[in-house]
Design a protein around this motif. Structure first.
Motif, PDB file in Angstrom:
ATOM      1  N   ILE A  64      32.482  13.394 -56.287  1.00 45.88           N
ATOM      2  CA  ILE A  64      31.165  13.384 -56.928  1.00 45.88           C
ATOM      3  C   ILE A  64      30.076  13.579 -55.884  1.00 45.88           C
ATOM      4  N   HIS A  65      30.234  12.922 -54.756  1.00 44.77           N
ATOM      5  CA  HIS A  65      29.257  13.092 -53.677  1.00 44.77           C
ATOM      6  C   HIS A  65      29.233  14.544 -53.190  1.00 44.77           C
ATOM      7  N   ASN A  66      30.408  15.085 -52.918  1.00 42.92           N
ATOM      8  CA  ASN A  66      30.494  16.453 -52.378  1.00 42.92           C
ATOM      9  C   ASN A  66      30.039  17.507 -53.383  1.00 42.92           C
ATOM     10  N   THR A  67      30.308  17.283 -54.655  1.00 40.75           N
ATOM     11  CA  THR A  67      29.997  18.272 -55.687  1.00 40.75           C
ATOM     12  C   THR A  67      28.575  18.158 -56.212  1.00 40.75           C
ATOM     13  N   PHE A  68      28.113  16.927 -56.440  1.00 41.93           N
ATOM     14  CA  PHE A  68      26.821  16.722 -57.106  1.00 41.93           C
ATOM     15  C   PHE A  68      25.761  16.076 -56.208  1.00 41.93           C
ATOM     16  N   ASP A  69      26.158  15.727 -54.972  1.00 42.62           N
ATOM     17  CA  ASP A  69      25.264  15.028 -54.039  1.00 42.62           C
ATOM     18  C   ASP A  69      24.735  13.737 -54.667  1.00 42.62           C
ATOM     19  N   VAL A  70      25.635  13.010 -55.323  1.00 40.72           N
ATOM     20  CA  VAL A  70      25.312  11.759 -55.988  1.00 40.72           C
ATOM     21  C   VAL A  70      26.292  10.701 -55.488  1.00 40.72           C
ATOM     22  N   ASP A  71      25.748   9.549 -55.099  1.00 46.18           N
ATOM     23  CA  ASP A  71      26.581   8.430 -54.662  1.00 46.18           C
ATOM     24  C   ASP A  71      26.495   7.314 -55.692  1.00 46.18           C
ATOM     25  N   VAL A  72      27.582   7.104 -56.422  1.00 42.36           N
ATOM     26  CA  VAL A  72      27.631   6.055 -57.438  1.00 42.36           C
ATOM     27  C   VAL A  72      28.969   5.323 -57.365  1.00 42.36           C
ATOM     28  N   PRO A  73      28.945   4.041 -57.724  1.00 48.05           N
ATOM     29  CA  PRO A  73      30.215   3.329 -57.834  1.00 48.05           C
ATOM     30  C   PRO A  73      31.066   3.914 -58.957  1.00 48.05           C
ATOM     31  N   VAL A  74      32.363   3.961 -58.726  1.00 46.55           N
ATOM     32  CA  VAL A  74      33.332   4.405 -59.727  1.00 46.55           C
ATOM     33  C   VAL A  74      34.306   3.253 -59.932  1.00 46.55           C
ATOM     34  N   LEU A  75      34.388   2.761 -61.149  1.00 48.94           N
ATOM     35  CA  LEU A  75      35.313   1.683 -61.475  1.00 48.94           C
ATOM     36  C   LEU A  75      36.438   2.248 -62.329  1.00 48.94           C
ATOM     37  N   VAL A  76      37.652   1.795 -62.062  1.00 46.00           N
ATOM     38  CA  VAL A  76      38.832   2.371 -62.708  1.00 46.00           C
ATOM     39  C   VAL A  76      39.621   1.289 -63.431  1.00 46.00           C
ATOM     40  N   ARG A  77      40.113   1.659 -64.603  1.00 45.05           N
ATOM     41  CA  ARG A  77      41.036   0.819 -65.354  1.00 45.05           C
ATOM     42  C   ARG A  77      42.209   1.684 -65.793  1.00 45.05           C
ATOM     43  N   THR A  78      43.410   1.106 -65.750  1.00 47.45           N
ATOM     44  CA  THR A  78      44.563   1.789 -66.321  1.00 47.45           C
ATOM     45  C   THR A  78      44.487   1.653 -67.836  1.00 47.45           C
ATOM     46  N   LYS A  79      45.285   2.446 -68.510  1.00 45.46           N
ATOM     47  CA  LYS A  79      45.376   2.354 -69.972  1.00 45.46           C
ATOM     48  C   LYS A  79      45.687   0.920 -70.380  1.00 45.46           C
ATOM     49  N   GLU A  80      46.662   0.313 -69.729  1.00 43.38           N
ATOM     50  CA  GLU A  80      47.079  -1.042 -70.087  1.00 43.38           C
ATOM     51  C   GLU A  80      45.956  -2.052 -69.849  1.00 43.38           C
ATOM     52  N   GLU A  81      45.229  -1.879 -68.756  1.00 43.13           N
ATOM     53  CA  GLU A  81      44.123  -2.795 -68.473  1.00 43.13           C
ATOM     54  C   GLU A  81      43.018  -2.676 -69.523  1.00 43.13           C
ATOM     55  N   LEU A  82      42.694  -1.447 -69.913  1.00 40.89           N
ATOM     56  CA  LEU A  82      41.641  -1.257 -70.904  1.00 40.89           C
ATOM     57  C   LEU A  82      42.064  -1.795 -72.265  1.00 40.89           C
ATOM     58  N   VAL A  83      43.300  -1.548 -72.651  1.00 39.40           N
ATOM     59  CA  VAL A  83      43.810  -2.104 -73.906  1.00 39.40           C
ATOM     60  C   VAL A  83      43.760  -3.635 -73.835  1.00 39.40           C
ATOM     61  N   GLY A  84      44.117  -4.201 -72.692  1.00 43.55           N
ATOM     62  CA  GLY A  84      44.045  -5.649 -72.503  1.00 43.55           C
ATOM     63  C   GLY A  84      42.632  -6.177 -72.663  1.00 43.55           C
ATOM     64  N   THR A  85      41.655  -5.444 -72.144  1.00 47.49           N
ATOM     65  CA  THR A  85      40.258  -5.837 -72.308  1.00 47.49           C
ATOM     66  C   THR A  85      39.898  -5.856 -73.788  1.00 47.49           C
ATOM     67  N   CYS A  86      40.294  -4.826 -74.471  1.00 47.22           N
ATOM     68  CA  CYS A  86      39.941  -4.692 -75.892  1.00 47.22           C
ATOM     69  C   CYS A  86      40.590  -5.791 -76.736  1.00 47.22           C
ATOM     70  N   THR A  87      41.769  -6.222 -76.350  1.00 51.31           N
ATOM     71  CA  THR A  87      42.485  -7.218 -77.150  1.00 51.31           C
ATOM     72  C   THR A  87      42.271  -8.657 -76.679  1.00 51.31           C
ATOM     73  N   SER A  88      41.659  -8.855 -75.515  1.00 51.71           N
ATOM     74  CA  SER A  88      41.468 -10.220 -75.005  1.00 51.71           C
ATOM     75  C   SER A  88      40.038 -10.710 -75.171  1.00 51.71           C
TER      76      SER A  88
END
Length: 184
Positions: A64-88
């Motif tokens: 993102i930095h190299n392509t858009f010259d933008v520095d932002v945090p990127v947070l990642v969740r696996t499918k299982e983690e996101l499903v866990g968030t939705c169900t917990s």
């Protein structure tokens, strides 16, 4: 191949940190990710990859930095983690999830599990900012914001400062939509 959701913090807010979703999909493809989809303009990327989870966020952030010259945090969740968030959801049994107004309920995703002492240190905020309230569950903060997120003091910046962990927030409608996307 693992299915992931990457959430960019603070993009496309007015004229700053512009990252077009078509460009983000093209970037993700150039990084070798597959099954790439985006959701709304706020930086939600769903994709599959055999890259190690620990490398997804730094790889995307650098791209993102190299392509858009933008520095932002990127947070990642696996499918299982996101499903866990939705169900917990700890508010589900309390009747606080506004099913007919899901934009009044949010999840702040943290980039890791915060120090328990810092979590204890923010407990008073749930009382101080009543009726806005929250629950910390692992690396997620569930928020009930009856007056809308634009009116609350329980913001990303507050949680990042008090917990010492990068964060990004999505409304419940987006969390549910992303969960559906990872299950397609």
């Amino acid at each position: 191949m693992q299915t992931y959701v990457a959430m960019l913090r603070g993009i496309n807010l007015g004229s700053r940190n512009r990252v077009p979703m078509a460009g983000l999909r093209t970037l993700a493809s150039s990084l070798g990710f597959d099954d790439i989809r985006t959701y709304v303009q706020s930086g939600n990327l769903v994709f599959s990859s055999d890259v190690a989870r620990s490398q997804i966020a730094p790889t995307l952030a650098k791209g993102i930095h190299n392509t858009f010259d933008v520095d932002v945090p990127v947070l990642v969740r696996t499918k299982e983690e996101l499903v866990g968030t939705c169900t917990s959801n700890p508010f589900a049994d309390e009747g606080l999830v506004p099913h007919n107004q899901p934009t009044l309920f949010h999840v702040t995703f943290l980039d890791g599990i915060p120090d328990p002492g810092r979590v204890d240190g923010i407990a008073d905020l749930a009382v101080r900012y009543d009726p806005d309230t929250f629950r910390v569950v692992g690396s997620d903060i569930f928020l009930s914001i009856p007056g809308g997120y634009g009116e609350t003091k329980l913001t990303n910046a507050l949680f990042e400062k008090r917990l010492g962990v990068p964060a990004t927030t999505r409304n419940w409608k987006s969390v549910v939509a992303l969960t559906q996307m990872v299950n397609e």
